[in-house]
Structures are given as structure tokens and as C-alpha cells.
Scaffold this motif. Structure first.
Motif, PDB file in Angstrom:
ATOM      1  N   ALA A 199       3.931  -5.453  11.059  1.00 39.04           N
ATOM      2  CA  ALA A 199       4.522  -4.486  10.131  1.00 39.04           C
ATOM      3  C   ALA A 199       5.621  -3.673  10.806  1.00 39.04           C
ATOM      4  N   LYS A 200       5.416  -3.278  12.058  1.00 38.12           N
ATOM      5  CA  LYS A 200       6.418  -2.515  12.800  1.00 38.12           C
ATOM      6  C   LYS A 200       7.649  -3.365  13.073  1.00 38.12           C
ATOM      7  N   ARG A 201       7.439  -4.640  13.382  1.00 41.00           N
ATOM      8  CA  ARG A 201       8.572  -5.532  13.638  1.00 41.00           C
ATOM      9  C   ARG A 201       9.425  -5.710  12.382  1.00 41.00           C
ATOM     10  N   LEU A 202       8.796  -5.654  11.230  1.00 43.10           N
ATOM     11  CA  LEU A 202       9.527  -5.867   9.989  1.00 43.10           C
ATOM     12  C   LEU A 202      10.260  -4.628   9.512  1.00 43.10           C
ATOM     13  N   SER A 203       9.674  -3.458   9.738  1.00 39.91           N
ATOM     14  CA  SER A 203      10.232  -2.237   9.135  1.00 39.91           C
ATOM     15  C   SER A 203      10.835  -1.260  10.126  1.00 39.91           C
ATOM     16  N   GLY A 204      10.661  -1.491  11.430  1.00 35.31           N
ATOM     17  CA  GLY A 204      11.301  -0.642  12.425  1.00 35.31           C
ATOM     18  C   GLY A 204      10.739   0.763  12.464  1.00 35.31           C
ATOM     19  N   CYS A 205      11.618   1.754  12.389  1.00 35.08           N
ATOM     20  CA  CYS A 205      11.225   3.147  12.611  1.00 35.08           C
ATOM     21  C   CYS A 205      10.411   3.747  11.479  1.00 35.08           C
ATOM     22  N   GLY A 206      10.383   3.099  10.324  1.00 35.04           N
ATOM     23  CA  GLY A 206       9.624   3.633   9.198  1.00 35.04           C
ATOM     24  C   GLY A 206      10.340   4.722   8.426  1.00 35.04           C
ATOM     25  N   ALA A 207      11.651   4.861   8.642  1.00 35.86           N
ATOM     26  CA  ALA A 207      12.413   5.913   7.962  1.00 35.86           C
ATOM     27  C   ALA A 207      12.248   5.821   6.449  1.00 35.86           C
ATOM     28  N   GLY A 208      12.036   6.966   5.817  1.00 35.58           N
ATOM     29  CA  GLY A 208      11.979   7.033   4.372  1.00 35.58           C
ATOM     30  C   GLY A 208      10.626   6.751   3.765  1.00 35.58           C
ATOM     31  N   HIS A 209       9.664   6.319   4.574  1.00 36.80           N
ATOM     32  CA  HIS A 209       8.318   6.118   4.016  1.00 36.80           C
ATOM     33  C   HIS A 209       7.218   6.514   4.997  1.00 36.80           C
ATOM     34  N   GLU A 210       7.450   6.369   6.289  1.00 35.61           N
ATOM     35  CA  GLU A 210       6.488   6.831   7.286  1.00 35.61           C
ATOM     36  C   GLU A 210       7.053   7.961   8.142  1.00 35.61           C
ATOM     37  N   TYR A 211       8.352   8.106   8.107  1.00 33.09           N
ATOM     38  CA  TYR A 211       9.058   9.087   8.926  1.00 33.09           C
ATOM     39  C   TYR A 211      10.063   9.827   8.068  1.00 33.09           C
ATOM     40  N   ASP A 237       0.832  -1.199   0.000  1.00 32.26           N
ATOM     41  CA  ASP A 237       0.000   0.000   0.000  1.00 32.26           C
ATOM     42  C   ASP A 237       0.869   1.252   0.000  1.00 32.26           C
ATOM     43  N   LYS A 238       0.253   2.378  -0.361  1.00 32.71           N
ATOM     44  CA  LYS A 238       0.929   3.657  -0.241  1.00 32.71           C
ATOM     45  C   LYS A 238       1.106   3.977   1.238  1.00 32.71           C
ATOM     46  N   PRO A 239       2.332   4.270   1.668  1.00 33.09           N
ATOM     47  CA  PRO A 239       2.546   4.509   3.092  1.00 33.09           C
ATOM     48  C   PRO A 239       1.934   5.827   3.559  1.00 33.09           C
ATOM     49  N   LEU A 240       1.550   5.855   4.832  1.00 25.88           N
ATOM     50  CA  LEU A 240       1.078   7.074   5.462  1.00 25.88           C
ATOM     51  C   LEU A 240       2.219   7.710   6.234  1.00 25.88           C
ATOM     52  N   VAL A 241       2.359   9.003   6.135  1.00 24.92           N
ATOM     53  CA  VAL A 241       3.380   9.710   6.911  1.00 24.92           C
ATOM     54  C   VAL A 241       2.874   9.846   8.340  1.00 24.92           C
ATOM     55  N   LYS A 242       3.661   9.316   9.275  1.00 25.22           N
ATOM     56  CA  LYS A 242       3.252   9.303  10.673  1.00 25.22           C
ATOM     57  C   LYS A 242       4.052  10.276  11.531  1.00 25.22           C
TER      58      LYS A 242
END
Length: 452
Positions: free
Chosen positions: A334-346, A86-91
Motif C-alpha cells: 500500500a505504501k509503495r502504491l500511494s507514497g506519502c499518503g497526502a490528502g488521505h493519511e497526511y 477502506d476509510k483511510p486513517l490519519v497518520k
């Protein structure tokens, strides 16, 4: 790797990687799991025949088979969640409100605050655009996060105050709820600033390196004088004003203070209880960490873990960021797989409004993904970060710690390996040791009935 066995602080422990189940075992069961794969009873019996009697081995095998049937041992592999397509949401955004600093920390990844460019302060207009950017790109998500960062953000309190007021207005207009954080070296904290931070419910990350001599050797003022006394005074005033809550005190250890447990204890003795120390990230400097330091660092983490438990038992405990672990209600898959979300959520936002994958990428100009005024322009970079999760990294797929470290830091990987898909090896080893200590602590607390 489906399971991870380790012995620490007198406990025989096994982590089932895919289910997250942690087992405290006796020695026969621990030895059996050095051979048992869920299907090979005969091999286990033949291997342990000279160590244990037949009845003990059969009892152990029955227990292990039962755990496997319950899905708590050799659990099935986790597949990539469909949400990653999916298109990521900026958090979350990290606002670099000041590319300037009043300290000259020897290990600063930000180049003493300027991030390799001219020193600059973020204008109010750019900060407003950043707030509007996250609102526009967070979709139906209600909760958003902003971190005021630098350099030293208190050098630009005018923009910080203005931004907070703007956030409150936009919250009322949109229904969004913002969690606000400010990261500071603490030397400029005064009653007025502290009152503002408390009134606006802004969490604070404080920077201090533990013992006086360790701190002053790496975190001096521009004139070379030590900042320790001013940091302690400012930090203590803030922490006492909020009843020792809603803050973290973060330090950095280097090759110069491999006995960093003493620095954590020094901060605890100063009355601070929400603590973290992080390994320095450096390549060739004298203070850089190397593989040769690993045995000493591993031993120090074990010292710190034991001290953590002893102080907790004595009623004078402290929290240590890397030992905080929830075995039952941790992050989603999803959080366990991608961590901090840098570059797509952060993303991090510079004073000019440029968007980078995170605060540590700022200054690496090939990673600029857009600007808060015009939005994301490099969707290819965003997609690259979105897909750079542990199930897509060959080295991570076989690592027992993959669902806890989430592949490690992208910025460190890129710095050392010129790729965000190849993990920073030294960081991996440190993370695994910290995780073993954290798991041991949880096992100990479960046995005492004190786990969360």
C-alpha cells in the motif's frame, strides 16, 4: 514494463519490477534480457547467434528460465490492495505553527513564509485541536506523527513547547505514541531550544544548500545578507549535541548549481552526515530546472553515487536520502502504491486550522478539505487523493520505477499539469536516475556483503 535493464558504474543490472528483485548480470545475460520475455527462446537464440556461442546462449536461457520459475523475473503484476477501499486513517499532520520566516529564500514555495496570505502564528488552541483531530481520526492505530513546520517554526516556540506538552498529556490519556519532527533553517537554534528538542526526542530537519556561496545566493536574510555562517553554527551545535543522529540536513539545487554533488560534499566536510539535496520546483524562473538540464543532472547523480561509495570505503561515509534503499524489507504494498499518503493519511494544518492535502498545497484554496475544529468537509477531495495511486495512473502503470516513486509528488503534478493524476515529467526522470544510482549502490554493497 516488467523489467528494467541499465548499465552504471561498470555493473550490468536488471530490476524485476513486480518482485523487486535486483540482478547483477554478465554481458551475455544482460544482452539476452534485451530480447527475452520468458517465452521466446528461439528469438533470443537467433538474435544473439552472431555474438555468443550456442553453449553460452543456452546457459543464459537456463539461468533466466530458472529465475522466472522462482518468481524473480517477469513476476506477476500487483493488484490494488483491498485496503484502498477502506476509510483511510490519519497518520500524520504537518503543523504550520508559523506562516512567517526570518529568511527570504529565492525559491521558497511558501512565498517567503506567508504562503500567499498574511503572516501569522498558530495559536495554542489550534495546535491542541490539531492533536485532538489526529487522535480522533487515527482509529486503532497507535503510532502518529507531527511535524512542526513553517515558515520558520522557531519563531513560534511558545506554541511548539505548549503543543509538545499537550501531546505528552494526550499520549498518557489515549495510549497513542507520537513521533515528533521539527523543520528549521537553524539560525535561531540556541542551547535552550536544543536542550528542549533533545529532551523531547524531536527529530530535526535542517535546511542548508551546501557551499557558502550557493547557500547565501538563495537563502539570505530579509536584509539581503548571507545566513550561511549562522546556519552552520546552529546546525553544528544541534548535531553535536545528539551525536550526529536523529536529523537530516536538506538542501535544494537549482539551475545555478547543477554541480550539486559538490554541495553534498561540502556539507559532509562540515561534519554533517545525514544529507539530502532536492531539485527546485519552479516553472518559469531563471533558476528553474528544465529537460535541457537532465544530462548534466544525471551525470552529477552518478558522480555523487561514486563519491558516496568511495567515502564509505574510506571510512568517512555519509548517508544520502535518495540512495537509501532496502531491497528486502522496504515499504508495504500500500505504501509503495500511494507514497506519502497526502490528502488521505497526511494533512497540513494552517495557523487558522484549515486542513490541506499537504504542506505544498497550502495556499491553493480549492484544496482546503476541512478544519481541525470541524473535521473533514470535502470527502470528495480525500477520496480523489486516496484513489490517485500508481495503478490508477496510466503513465505510472507502464513505468518501471512505479513501486519506488509511488507516482511522484501530487503537489508538483498539480502545479505543472493542473491534475494530481498526471505526473510531473521532469520529476519522474530525476527520480528514475536517483533510483538507478541507489540500486547500483545496493548491488555493490551486496557483492561486498555490506547490504542491510
Amino acid at each position: 514494463m516488467d523489467i528494467h535493464r541499465f548499465f552504471i558504474n561498470g555493473l550490468y543490472l536488471v530490476l524485476d519490477v513486480n518482485s523487486g528483485a535486483l540482478h547483477v548480470l554478465d554481458k551475455p545475460a544482460y544482452d539476452a534480457l534485451g530480447v527475452f520475455d520468458g517465452t521466446n527462446d528461439v528469438e533470443v537464440i537467433n538474435t544473439l547467434d552472431n555474438c555468443y556461442d550456442a553453449a553460452t546462449i543456452e546457459e543464459v536461457l537456463n539461468e533466466l528460465r530458472d529465475l522466472k520459475e522462482q518468481g524473480l523475473l517477469f513476476a506477476p503484476a500487483i493488484n490494488t490492495p483491498i485496503s484502498f477501499s477502506d476509510k483511510p486513517l490519519v497518520k500524520s499532520l504537518c503543523l504550520h505553527v508559523a506562516h512567517d520566516c526570518n529568511l527570504r529564500c529565492g525559491y521558497c514555495f511558501a512565498g517567503t513564509g506567508d504562503f500567499g496570505h498574511d503572516r501569522a502564528l498558530m495559536p495554542k488552541a489550534v495546535a491542541e485541536q490539531a492533536v485532538d483531530f489526529i487522535i480522533a481520526n487515527s482509529g486503532a492505530r497507535k503510532n502518529c506523527e507531527l511535524d512542526f513546520f513553517g515558515g520558520e517554526p522557531l519563531l513560534n516556540m511558545e506554541t511548539v513547547r505548549h503543543t509538545v506538552n499537550y501531546v505528552r498529556r494526550r499520549e498518557a490519556e489515549t495510549g497513542k505514541v507520537f513521533k515528533l519532527t521539527l523543520t528549521t533553517n537553524a539560525v535561531l537554534l540556541d542551547t535552550d531550544i536544543i536542550d528542549f528538542l533533545n529532551r523531547e526526542n524531536i527529530s530535526v530537519v535542517l535546511s542548508m544548500d551546501g557551499r557558502n556561496e550557493v547557500h547565501d545566493s538563495m537563502r539570505p536574510y530579509a536584509d539581503g545578507s548571507g545566513s550561511y555562517a549562522d546556519v552552520v553554527a546552529g546546525a553544528r551545535q544541534l548535531v553535536e549535541s545528539r551525536n550526529n543522529q536523529s536529523y537530516y540536513m536538506r538542501g535544494t539545487f537549482t539551475a545555478y548549481n547543477l554541480d550539486f554533488a559538490a554541495d553534498v560534499i561540502a556539507m559532509a566536510e562540515q561534519g554533517f552526515s545525514q544529507l539530502s539535496v532536492e531539485p527546485v520546483i519552479a516553472k518559469e524562473e531563471d533558476y528553474a530546472l528544465s529537460e535541457a538540464h537532465l544530462p548534466a543532472i544525471f551525470a552529477e547523480y552518478e558522480v555523487l553515487a561514486k563519491e558516496y561509495l568511495e567515502r564509505r570505503n574510506a571510512g568517512r561515509g555519509f548517508e544520502f536520502f535518495h540512495f537509501n534503499l532496502n531491497l528486502t524489507n522496504g515499504p508495504c504494498v500500500a505504501k509503495r502504491l500511494s507514497g506519502c499518503g497526502a490528502g488521505h493519511e497526511y494533512f497540513a494544518v494552517t495557523p487558522e486550522g484549515d486542513l490541506y492535502p499537504c504542506h505544498q498545497f497550502v495556499g491553493r484554496e480549492k484544496y482546503i478539505v476541512g478544519n481541525v475544529s470541524g473535521g473533514i468537509k470535502r470527502s470528495d477531495i480525500v477520496k480523489q487523493f486516496r484513489q490517485s495511486h500508481v495503478l490508477n495512473k496510466s503513465e505510472c502503470r507502464e513505468c518501471w520505477a512505479r513501486f519506488y516513486c509511488s507516482g511522484g509528488c501530487h503537489a508538483n503534478a498539480e502545479l505543472f499539469n493542473a491534475s494530481i493524476d498526471k505526473p510531473y515529467k521532469l520529476g519522474c526522470e530525476l527520480q528514475k536516475k536517483r533510483l538507478e544510482c541507489a540500486l547500483m549502490i545496493q548491488a555493490y554493497l551486496v557483492q561486498k556483503g555490506e547490504a542491510d
